[in-house]
Motif scaffolding. Structure first.
Motif, short mmCIF file in Angstrom:
data_model
loop_
_atom_site.label_atom_id
_atom_site.label_comp_id
_atom_site.label_asym_id
_atom_site.label_seq_id
_atom_site.Cartn_x
_atom_site.Cartn_y
_atom_site.Cartn_z
N ALA A 29 28.88 42.12 40.61
CA ALA A 29 27.94 43.23 40.41
C ALA A 29 28.39 44.47 41.16
O ALA A 29 28.24 45.60 40.66
N GLU A 30 28.95 44.28 42.35
CA GLU A 30 29.40 45.43 43.13
C GLU A 30 30.52 46.19 42.44
O GLU A 30 30.51 47.43 42.38
N THR A 31 31.50 45.47 41.88
CA THR A 31 32.59 46.16 41.20
C THR A 31 32.09 46.89 39.96
O THR A 31 32.55 47.99 39.64
N ILE A 32 31.14 46.28 39.25
CA ILE A 32 30.55 46.95 38.09
C ILE A 32 29.85 48.23 38.52
O ILE A 32 30.01 49.30 37.90
N LEU A 33 29.09 48.16 39.60
CA LEU A 33 28.39 49.34 40.11
C LEU A 33 29.36 50.40 40.59
O LEU A 33 29.11 51.61 40.44
N LEU A 34 30.48 49.98 41.18
CA LEU A 34 31.49 50.95 41.61
C LEU A 34 32.02 51.72 40.40
O LEU A 34 32.16 52.95 40.44
#
Length: 428
Positions: free
Chosen positions: A149-154
């Motif tokens: 989820a963090e990489t998607i949000l980045l």
């Protein structure tokens, strides 16, 4: 004729490559500065890998049967007969570096980003070049869906920070080695009656990698494709729970997404989460970035079992999208000072002053072609100079220089020894 053809080759960039000229570089630097700022906020550190690697790295890492390996790589033998490939993507190279440099001994997860040129022999078109530039992130060492989820949000944060609004996020799970064999069998059973209707590439993928058939651009719109078995119906409990948590985290973050069961990405190393960010105004070339999880890649390349997840974005497509929306900030960088020399007698004094100002941290330029004073003032204006220093004969006789404020055309005479202190005062 041969001589003319030789001249054309010398004065034309190879097909699929493009010069980024001085006037355009500022726009690229702006985009890159946003990328670096966002990565700093997410605590991702920069990594730089070689532009070429051993060919086997990509064959094993990306996977035989993929279009990248089978059709698009720039591969050659060096003078020692070793097979070398210009990197077509950077995840495999980052993982190789991770293993070679024993970065797995560092505190996990290791979170890195890269910006650099990649190479694929592809059909050039808008937003797709044979030498292209990618920005990407890799996070290795954590199996948690939080990192997915963090990489998607980045990725979403980068694009929104640049001003793009019409974004569409598509996500899917491509399973893992435990549950994918069941889906593989279901796919082969489903596509076997349609084998002759598939394109030549997909016919060759049928035995090697039937999941790739879902990614085919040629067969994508054929009626029978819509009924192909969905990987999400075959997920094991672990993959199912992982995917559900990724969706929950995206919901909590207020990120809109679409679950696309045909999204498999073009590389074999993906496991579990796969995703793609699209910018619809670009039309057929709407994908501006994508990635996913690759929990088996580090082990495949000789390292310890280490989960990983990441994505890559094509900078050419991002630049194209920003240009289409008038969002690309590419103003020419102004300089602080331009030294005007009405006659050759002032050249040495002007040169010394320019070098002194540069040493003090000011951007400067001066007459270097022998233009008239009027032409030099125009040059100073085109350069966006804040001040023009005029080294006229009368000023020189007094050890002075005339300073002209280019904004309001006011000017005053100061001692040459006071030039740096004058500039410092002007900053206040």
């Amino acid at each position: 004729m041969k001589e003319t053809e030789g001249i054309i080759m010398l004065t034309t960039a190879p097909r699929g490559t493009k010069d980024i000229l001085p006037g355009a570089v500022n726009g690229w630097r702006y985009v890159e500065s946003v990328l670096r700022d966002v990565c700093r906020e997410f605590n991702y550190q920069e990594i730089r890998t070689p532009i070429f690697e051993h060919t086997e790295l990509f064959q094993r890492g990306i996977g035989d049967g993929t279009d990248v390996v089978d059709k698009e790589m720039y591969t050659f033998n060096d003078r020692s007969g070793r097979s070398i490939t210009l990197r077509p993507e950077n995840t495999a190279a980052v993982v190789r570096s991770f293993v070679e440099n024993k970065l797995y001994a560092e505190p996990m997860p290791l979170k890195v980003f890269y910006i650099g040129p990649m190479f694929r022999y592809d059909r050039p078109q808008a937003g797709r070049m044979r030498q292209f530039h990618q920005f990407g992130v890799e996070a290795m060492g954590s199996p948690s869906p939080v990192v997915d989820a963090e990489t998607i949000l980045l990725a979403i944060t980068v694009l929104k920070r640049l001003g793009l609004k019409d974004l569409k996020l598509k996500i899917n799970s491509v399973g893992c080695p435990k549950c994918r064999p069941q889906h593989r069998t279901l796919l082969q059973d489903y596509f076997r009656p349609h084998l002759k209707e598939l394109c030549e590439d997909c016919q060759s993928r049928f035995d090697r990698s039937p999941l790739r058939i879902l990614d085919c651009k040629v067969d994508h719109d054929k009626p029978f494709m819509a009924g192909a078995p969905k990987i999400t119906d075959s997920l094991c409990e672990e993959c199912h729970d992982h995917f559900e948590m990724v969706k929950k985290l995206l919901d909590e973050a207020g990120v809109d997404y679409e679950v696309d069961s045909t999204l498999v990405r073009g590389l074999d190393y993906y496991t579990k989460t796969a995703y793609e960010v699209q910018y619809s105004p670009l039309g057929a070339q709407s994908a501006v970035g994508g990635g996913g999880r690759y929990d088996g890649l580090v082990e495949e390349l000789g390292g310890p079992s280490t989960p990983g997840v990441g994505f890559a974005m094509g900078l050419e497509r991002i630049i194209l999208a920003l240009e289409k929306q008038g969002l690309l900030k590419s103003e020419k960088e102004a300089i602080d000072v331009f030294a005007v020399v009405p006659d050759e007698g002032g050249t040495a004094d002007a040169f010394k002053a320019v070098m002194t100002l540069r040493e003090a941290g000011y951007s400067c330029d001066m007459n270097q072609i022998g233009r008239s004073m009027k032409a030099q003032m125009k040059q100073a204006d085109r350069a966006g100079a804040r001040f023009a220093l005029i080294f006229g004969e009368e000023e020189r006789s007094r050890g002075a220089v005339t300073v002209r404020n280019m904004a309001d055309s006011s000017q005053e005479e100061i001692k040459r020894s006071e030039i740096v202190s004058y500039m410092k005062k002007a900053e206040v």
